[in-house]
Design a protein around this motif. Structure first.
Motif, PDB file in Angstrom:
ATOM      1  N   GLU A 178     103.359 -48.744 -53.341  1.00 57.92           N
ATOM      2  CA  GLU A 178     102.087 -49.178 -53.925  1.00 57.92           C
ATOM      3  C   GLU A 178     102.218 -49.598 -55.388  1.00 57.92           C
ATOM      4  O   GLU A 178     101.220 -49.670 -56.104  1.00 57.92           O
ATOM      5  N   ARG A 179     103.421 -49.908 -55.815  1.00 62.55           N
ATOM      6  CA  ARG A 179     103.618 -50.241 -57.233  1.00 62.55           C
ATOM      7  C   ARG A 179     102.789 -51.451 -57.664  1.00 62.55           C
ATOM      8  O   ARG A 179     102.301 -51.511 -58.802  1.00 62.55           O
ATOM      9  N   GLY A 180     102.605 -52.414 -56.764  1.00 65.66           N
ATOM     10  CA  GLY A 180     101.785 -53.577 -57.088  1.00 65.66           C
ATOM     11  C   GLY A 180     100.321 -53.222 -57.212  1.00 65.66           C
ATOM     12  O   GLY A 180      99.619 -53.707 -58.111  1.00 65.66           O
ATOM     13  N   ILE A 181      99.841 -52.359 -56.333  1.00 68.39           N
ATOM     14  CA  ILE A 181      98.452 -51.892 -56.390  1.00 68.39           C
ATOM     15  C   ILE A 181      98.237 -51.081 -57.658  1.00 68.39           C
ATOM     16  O   ILE A 181      97.224 -51.247 -58.355  1.00 68.39           O
ATOM     17  N   ARG A 193      98.031 -47.826 -63.832  1.00 69.26           N
ATOM     18  CA  ARG A 193      98.993 -48.814 -64.341  1.00 69.26           C
ATOM     19  C   ARG A 193     100.022 -48.229 -65.302  1.00 69.26           C
ATOM     20  O   ARG A 193     101.049 -48.851 -65.575  1.00 69.26           O
ATOM     21  N   SER A 194      99.768 -47.019 -65.798  1.00 72.24           N
ATOM     22  CA  SER A 194     100.738 -46.383 -66.691  1.00 72.24           C
ATOM     23  C   SER A 194     101.748 -45.517 -65.945  1.00 72.24           C
ATOM     24  O   SER A 194     102.588 -44.850 -66.561  1.00 72.24           O
ATOM     25  N   ARG A 195     101.682 -45.500 -64.619  1.00 75.42           N
ATOM     26  CA  ARG A 195     102.660 -44.756 -63.836  1.00 75.42           C
ATOM     27  C   ARG A 195     104.065 -45.339 -64.051  1.00 75.42           C
ATOM     28  O   ARG A 195     104.206 -46.495 -64.449  1.00 75.42           O
ATOM     29  N   PRO A 196     105.109 -44.551 -63.792  1.00 73.25           N
ATOM     30  CA  PRO A 196     106.469 -44.948 -64.175  1.00 73.25           C
ATOM     31  C   PRO A 196     106.934 -46.313 -63.671  1.00 73.25           C
ATOM     32  O   PRO A 196     107.588 -47.046 -64.418  1.00 73.25           O
ATOM     33  N   ILE A 197     106.601 -46.685 -62.423  1.00 77.90           N
ATOM     34  CA  ILE A 197     107.111 -47.959 -61.901  1.00 77.90           C
ATOM     35  C   ILE A 197     106.349 -49.147 -62.476  1.00 77.90           C
ATOM     36  O   ILE A 197     106.978 -50.061 -63.047  1.00 77.90           O
ATOM     37  N   PRO A 198     105.016 -49.225 -62.363  1.00 80.37           N
ATOM     38  CA  PRO A 198     104.316 -50.384 -62.943  1.00 80.37           C
ATOM     39  C   PRO A 198     104.480 -50.490 -64.455  1.00 80.37           C
ATOM     40  O   PRO A 198     104.428 -51.594 -65.014  1.00 80.37           O
ATOM     41  N   ALA A 205     103.406 -41.123 -45.594  1.00 79.49           N
ATOM     42  CA  ALA A 205     104.202 -42.231 -46.128  1.00 79.49           C
ATOM     43  C   ALA A 205     104.081 -43.502 -45.297  1.00 79.49           C
ATOM     44  O   ALA A 205     104.031 -44.606 -45.853  1.00 79.49           O
ATOM     45  N   ILE A 206     104.026 -43.369 -43.990  1.00 81.22           N
ATOM     46  CA  ILE A 206     104.042 -44.551 -43.123  1.00 81.22           C
ATOM     47  C   ILE A 206     102.646 -44.887 -42.599  1.00 81.22           C
ATOM     48  O   ILE A 206     102.119 -45.980 -42.844  1.00 81.22           O
ATOM     49  N   ALA A 207     102.031 -43.952 -41.857  1.00 79.36           N
ATOM     50  CA  ALA A 207     100.725 -44.247 -41.257  1.00 79.36           C
ATOM     51  C   ALA A 207      99.687 -44.563 -42.327  1.00 79.36           C
ATOM     52  O   ALA A 207      98.980 -45.584 -42.247  1.00 79.36           O
ATOM     53  N   TYR A 208      99.584 -43.698 -43.333  1.00 80.80           N
ATOM     54  CA  TYR A 208      98.569 -43.873 -44.379  1.00 80.80           C
ATOM     55  C   TYR A 208      98.948 -44.974 -45.370  1.00 80.80           C
ATOM     56  O   TYR A 208      98.195 -45.930 -45.565  1.00 80.80           O
ATOM     57  N   THR A 209     100.123 -44.860 -45.967  1.00 79.04           N
ATOM     58  CA  THR A 209     100.503 -45.770 -47.056  1.00 79.04           C
ATOM     59  C   THR A 209     100.804 -47.179 -46.569  1.00 79.04           C
ATOM     60  O   THR A 209     100.293 -48.168 -47.117  1.00 79.04           O
ATOM     61  N   VAL A 210     101.649 -47.292 -45.553  1.00 75.89           N
ATOM     62  CA  VAL A 210     102.131 -48.615 -45.128  1.00 75.89           C
ATOM     63  C   VAL A 210     101.150 -49.320 -44.197  1.00 75.89           C
ATOM     64  O   VAL A 210     100.796 -50.480 -44.415  1.00 75.89           O
ATOM     65  N   PHE A 211     100.685 -48.628 -43.164  1.00 73.59           N
ATOM     66  CA  PHE A 211      99.929 -49.300 -42.114  1.00 73.59           C
ATOM     67  C   PHE A 211      98.417 -49.347 -42.333  1.00 73.59           C
ATOM     68  O   PHE A 211      97.761 -50.318 -41.945  1.00 73.59           O
ATOM     69  N   LEU A 212      97.830 -48.319 -42.929  1.00 70.78           N
ATOM     70  CA  LEU A 212      96.377 -48.201 -42.887  1.00 70.78           C
ATOM     71  C   LEU A 212      95.656 -48.382 -44.216  1.00 70.78           C
ATOM     72  O   LEU A 212      94.495 -48.794 -44.219  1.00 70.78           O
ATOM     73  N   LYS A 213      96.274 -48.088 -45.316  1.00 70.13           N
ATOM     74  CA  LYS A 213      95.539 -48.018 -46.583  1.00 70.13           C
ATOM     75  C   LYS A 213      94.854 -49.330 -46.940  1.00 70.13           C
ATOM     76  O   LYS A 213      93.772 -49.336 -47.506  1.00 70.13           O
ATOM     77  N   CYS A 214      95.487 -50.443 -46.619  1.00 74.77           N
ATOM     78  CA  CYS A 214      94.894 -51.749 -46.914  1.00 74.77           C
ATOM     79  C   CYS A 214      94.315 -52.417 -45.676  1.00 74.77           C
ATOM     80  O   CYS A 214      93.956 -53.598 -45.716  1.00 74.77           O
ATOM     81  N   ARG A 215      94.203 -51.662 -44.575  1.00 73.66           N
ATOM     82  CA  ARG A 215      93.723 -52.259 -43.328  1.00 73.66           C
ATOM     83  C   ARG A 215      92.478 -51.602 -42.769  1.00 73.66           C
ATOM     84  O   ARG A 215      91.664 -52.256 -42.117  1.00 73.66           O
ATOM     85  N   SER A 216      92.315 -50.313 -42.998  1.00 74.97           N
ATOM     86  CA  SER A 216      91.190 -49.616 -42.365  1.00 74.97           C
ATOM     87  C   SER A 216      90.670 -48.504 -43.268  1.00 74.97           C
ATOM     88  O   SER A 216      91.448 -47.759 -43.873  1.00 74.97           O
ATOM     89  N   ARG A 230      89.344 -53.807 -57.168  1.00 72.06           N
ATOM     90  CA  ARG A 230      90.280 -54.857 -57.564  1.00 72.06           C
ATOM     91  C   ARG A 230      91.513 -54.911 -56.678  1.00 72.06           C
ATOM     92  O   ARG A 230      92.395 -55.757 -56.872  1.00 72.06           O
ATOM     93  N   THR A 231      91.606 -54.030 -55.701  1.00 75.76           N
ATOM     94  CA  THR A 231      92.805 -53.943 -54.870  1.00 75.76           C
ATOM     95  C   THR A 231      92.466 -54.208 -53.403  1.00 75.76           C
ATOM     96  O   THR A 231      91.312 -54.409 -53.041  1.00 75.76           O
ATOM     97  N   CYS A 232      93.512 -54.147 -52.584  1.00 69.01           N
ATOM     98  CA  CYS A 232      93.331 -54.346 -51.145  1.00 69.01           C
ATOM     99  C   CYS A 232      92.921 -53.061 -50.429  1.00 69.01           C
ATOM    100  O   CYS A 232      92.658 -53.077 -49.220  1.00 69.01           O
ATOM    101  N   ILE A 233      92.893 -51.950 -51.133  1.00 70.24           N
ATOM    102  CA  ILE A 233      92.652 -50.651 -50.504  1.00 70.24           C
ATOM    103  C   ILE A 233      91.274 -50.615 -49.848  1.00 70.24           C
ATOM    104  O   ILE A 233      90.278 -50.977 -50.450  1.00 70.24           O
TER     105      ILE A 233
END
Length: 286
Positions: free
Chosen positions: A61-64, A72-77, A121-132, A190-193
């Motif tokens: 979710e680094r882009g989000i 936005r101040s988290r280590p990756i972004p 990590a997979i069901a919530y983050t990858v598949f569903l967070k921006c879909r449902s 502002r996000t796809c979430i």
């Protein structure tokens, strides 16, 4: 680059409750004959696996995160940790947690450790967070899995008591997360979430729904305490935390506004924490 940034990626302020839930599941199942070494092993496994899933969430979710003022101040972004390094950390922590769960705890606990990791990590983050908007309802199973991983260390297969206990965590998660979403609506918009409140339904209705859900979660833990335990001192302490959290929920129902949900968000964690800790202590001394 600092070690602290790699620790921050593990979301220690979030995952500690899941680690506590795993240890609580073990103690509820085995008390009063608690093996301290086994409890520490379970805590370490929980720290590694949930920490690994949290790092993966941060990586994915680094882009989000870069779009939101809150994150936005988290280590990756912020550029303090490279995405590739975060990915390596996520995989290393997760695999180590899986291996140690099998070596120390056994096959069935390992299965629940992996299930918890997968649902977050997979069901919530990858598949569903921006879909449902139902993402948190499905991803919340990770909370059940944490407690059941600890329970099955000593009491496989699952029974009604284990399922009832795990549901205390499952019911707590949506109200807790959705409270934050309401408070940070502008960020999330502002996000796809996709979240139910307040992006999918009317904001006032969303506020009332989440406030009511928080009250229901509090009442569930209270009744579960009365069903499983009978210590009056513990009951008084739990009642105080439940009343504190529910107070903000009632205020939100009477006069919905975003600011009150920050208070509700902060007051909901102590309810689950007190419920688990009191339950563990009383299980050991009974």
């Amino acid at each position: 680059m600092a070690v602290k940034d790699y620790v921050v990626l593990m979301k220690p302020r979030v995952i500690w409750l899941l680690v506590l839930a795993a240890v609580a599941g073990y103690i509820f199942a085995t008390a009063p004959r608690v093996n301290a070494t086994r409890a520490v092993e379970l805590a370490l496994v929980g720290f590694l696996s949930t920490g690994g899933s949290a790092v993966f969430n941060m990586y994915y979710e680094r882009g989000i995160d870069a779009q939101m003022t809150r994150t936005r101040s988290r280590p990756i972004p912020a550029g303090r940790v490279k995405p590739g390094n975060a990915f390596i950390e996520a995989i290393a922590l997760s695999i180590l947690g899986f291996i140690l769960s099998y070596v120390w705890l056994g096959l069935l606990p390992m299965i629940f450790v992996i299930l918890g990791w997968f649902f977050y990590a997979i069901a919530y983050t990858v598949f569903l967070k921006c879909r449902s908007w139902a993402n948190i309802l499905i991803g919340g199973v990770a909370g059940n899995a944490a407690l059941l991983a600890g329970w099955t260390v000593v009491r496989p297969p699952l029974d009604l008591e284990a399922l009832l206990l795990s549901m205390a965590i499952y019911l707590w998660i949506p109200a807790h997360i959705w409270s934050l979403v309401i408070r940070a609506k502008d960020d999330y918009s502002r996000t796809c979430i996709r979240m139910l409140p307040p992006l999918e339904i009317n904001e006032d209705k969303a506020m009332i729904l989440v406030a009511a859900l928080n009250i229901f979660s509090n009442i569930y833990m209270l009744f579960l305490y009365l069903y499983m335990l009978s210590n009056i001192i513990g009951l008084v302490i739990l009642l105080i935390t439940v009343a504190w959290s529910s107070y903000y929920s009632v205020k939100a129902i009477i006069k919905p506004n975003r600011e009150i949900f920050w208070q509700m968000f902060k007051s909901s964690s102590p309810v689950l924490t007190v419920f688990l800790i009191i339950g563990m202590v009383l299980s050991i001394i009974k």
